[in-house]
Enzyme design. Sequence first.
Site, short mmCIF file in Angstrom:
data_model
loop_
_atom_site.label_atom_id
_atom_site.label_comp_id
_atom_site.label_asym_id
_atom_site.label_seq_id
_atom_site.Cartn_x
_atom_site.Cartn_y
_atom_site.Cartn_z
N LYS A 1 45.65 54.90 26.68
CA LYS A 1 44.86 53.69 26.76
C LYS A 1 43.76 53.86 27.81
O LYS A 1 42.51 53.33 27.42
CB LYS A 1 45.71 52.32 27.13
CG LYS A 1 45.14 51.03 26.95
CD LYS A 1 46.13 50.16 27.41
CE LYS A 1 45.46 48.52 27.31
NZ LYS A 1 46.28 47.73 27.33
N TYR B 1 46.48 58.39 41.17
CA TYR B 1 46.25 57.79 42.52
C TYR B 1 45.61 58.46 43.57
O TYR B 1 45.15 58.23 44.61
CB TYR B 1 47.46 57.18 42.94
CG TYR B 1 48.01 55.98 42.37
CD1 TYR B 1 47.35 54.89 42.66
CD2 TYR B 1 48.91 55.80 41.20
CE1 TYR B 1 47.58 53.37 42.15
CE2 TYR B 1 49.19 54.44 40.71
CZ TYR B 1 48.45 53.43 41.05
OH TYR B 1 48.94 52.24 40.54
N ARG C 1 49.41 30.09 37.43
CA ARG C 1 49.37 31.46 37.54
C ARG C 1 50.89 31.86 38.79
O ARG C 1 50.98 33.10 38.78
CB ARG C 1 48.07 31.81 38.64
CG ARG C 1 46.73 31.57 37.63
CD ARG C 1 45.59 31.78 38.42
NE ARG C 1 44.40 31.47 37.92
CZ ARG C 1 43.74 30.30 37.73
NH1 ARG C 1 44.43 29.34 38.37
NH2 ARG C 1 42.97 30.12 36.94
N PRO D 1 49.81 36.01 41.26
CA PRO D 1 48.97 34.89 41.78
C PRO D 1 48.34 35.58 43.14
O PRO D 1 48.76 36.12 43.94
CB PRO D 1 50.25 34.16 42.66
CG PRO D 1 51.18 34.83 42.36
CD PRO D 1 51.21 35.81 41.29
N ASP E 1 46.28 34.90 46.05
CA ASP E 1 46.39 34.70 47.45
C ASP E 1 47.74 35.22 47.88
O ASP E 1 47.84 35.80 48.84
CB ASP E 1 46.26 33.07 47.56
CG ASP E 1 44.87 32.45 47.08
OD1 ASP E 1 43.91 32.92 47.55
OD2 ASP E 1 45.00 31.70 45.93
N THR F 1 34.05 28.74 42.06
CA THR F 1 32.96 28.18 42.45
C THR F 1 31.69 28.51 41.67
O THR F 1 30.88 27.50 41.22
CB THR F 1 32.62 29.08 43.92
OG1 THR F 1 33.61 28.65 44.90
CG2 THR F 1 31.22 28.67 44.49
N HIS G 1 43.35 29.98 44.73
CA HIS G 1 42.97 30.21 43.32
C HIS G 1 44.03 29.53 42.64
O HIS G 1 44.82 30.26 41.90
CB HIS G 1 42.84 31.51 43.24
CG HIS G 1 42.10 32.04 41.77
ND1 HIS G 1 41.08 31.37 41.14
CD2 HIS G 1 42.75 32.64 40.63
CE1 HIS G 1 41.02 31.81 39.70
NE2 HIS G 1 41.99 32.83 39.67
N THR H 1 41.46 35.65 29.42
CA THR H 1 40.08 35.54 30.31
C THR H 1 39.86 37.03 30.83
O THR H 1 40.64 37.74 31.27
CB THR H 1 40.11 34.51 31.48
OG1 THR H 1 41.12 35.13 32.50
CG2 THR H 1 40.43 33.18 31.10
#
Length: 322
Positions: free
Chosen positions: A42, A69, A94, A127, A129, A155, A181, A235
């Site tokens: 992929k 990596y 989220r 999530p 944060d 923002t 967020h 998104t």
Amino acid sequence: MSVMNGKVVIVGAGKVGDAVLNDALRLNLMDDIVVINRNKEKALGAVLDAYHTTAFEYSSNARVRVGGYEECRDAHIIVVTTGPSIVPGGSQDRNSLLKANVSIIDQVFANITKYTHEAIIIMISNPLDVLVYLMARRYHYPEDKIIGTGTLLDTARFNRMLGDICGVDAKNVTGFVLGEHGSTSFIPWNTVNIVGVPFREMQEKFDLPETPDKEKLLHDVKVIGPDIVQLKGYTSAGVASAACRLIGAIARNERCVVPVSTVMTGQYGCSDVAMSLPCVIGSRGIIRRIELTLDEEGKRDFETCHNHLKALVAEAEELGTN
């Protein structure tokens, strides 16, 4: 604009990773781009699709390839996009991704930190944060070098919405969505302005029929992401643009001020969570965190957000590592 000499590693070749790759090429941000993905076929498909665009005149002659990596060893910037996202028909919170993504991102950081603690890491996975805070602490990653896209996209959406209401270019709007967020993000309205015109005077100065509705604006900012997921299925464009905004700021040492998710280092008396604050971004990552003066409404909103994120961090820490 000429291409920047430097190396960016993108971890994840899903829809967001693919969008980051193509935006980075289109904007001529780096001359060496590496994609890491568990499914190497992929990743190779994404790389080949993007690499062949470098033959067009608008694109730089950047090197684009698949890697492992070990490529992080000399990377300037690493963008982490891995893990599941919210999907149509499922929970649009989220934080519902917490259990799955803590495990996945923990493995990603275990691999990254075998090779570097020097690269600047841009986090996109949710999530957001909680992951920024947890990984910075768990892997002792320098706090100024781990940056979440956070409320940068929120923002941008807010500035676009308010600019449309007032009939001005969104780039003339100065207003930040801060905090999580997610559901407890907030707007410090006392700091919002358009070329110096404060929010409370916008109806008069821009000849509006009524004062812009603060609650509706914040609500629309919060729900637009999930709405796009329901309409489109996912998104990618917005968050990829946010990530590439940060890549460009770092590569060019812009010292721009943008809201990003960062581990708190005493701002507002807190050091136990990560959340979005306005930060000065340059070649070293986060140069300075800016503590805006909040009015009483802003202080209450901040406290709500902080308590929510603190509870999520505690929940995540209980999950441990795999």
